[in-house]
Scaffold this active site. Sequence first.
Site: not given
Length: 159
Positions: A56, A58, A86, A89
């Site tokens: 992801h 991040e 999320c 993250c």
Amino acid sequence: MLSNEELAFLRRAIDLAQSAREHGNHPFGALLVSAEGQVLVEAENTVNTASDCTGHAETNLVRGASQLFDRPTLASSTLYTSTEPCAMCAGAIYWSGVGRVVYGLAEERLFQLTGADPANETMRLSCREVFSRGQRVIEVIGPVLEDEAETVHHGFWVP
């Protein structure tokens, strides 16, 4: 609430999300900005091209930033992200020591776009809730520019 400079950083995160999509990945982007307003690190989502479910934006950003900068620098920096982090993250952001998060599209609104798409099995868990369970405060601002942040997702997900 946010200055024009901060809105420009958030728009850059949205641009990075568009770039991730153009590179064949999920449409998410993030950047880390120092307290002095200097962009320290930028990252895109790499889930598809790297075959890494943890790729992801991040998480990619935090991995890089943690190797380049000390904890005081991270603590005084802001992570701008196209979409609310999320749970995974948010955990990475917490453990990195980053002190502030600004996001565009809310997790709940993302869920409305993705629905049951198996490519994004969202947990529908706010980053604020994840951070609230920690032992230090992380300032969270968002959603901001939510309509703009949503556009990069149009036509990508199969709800």
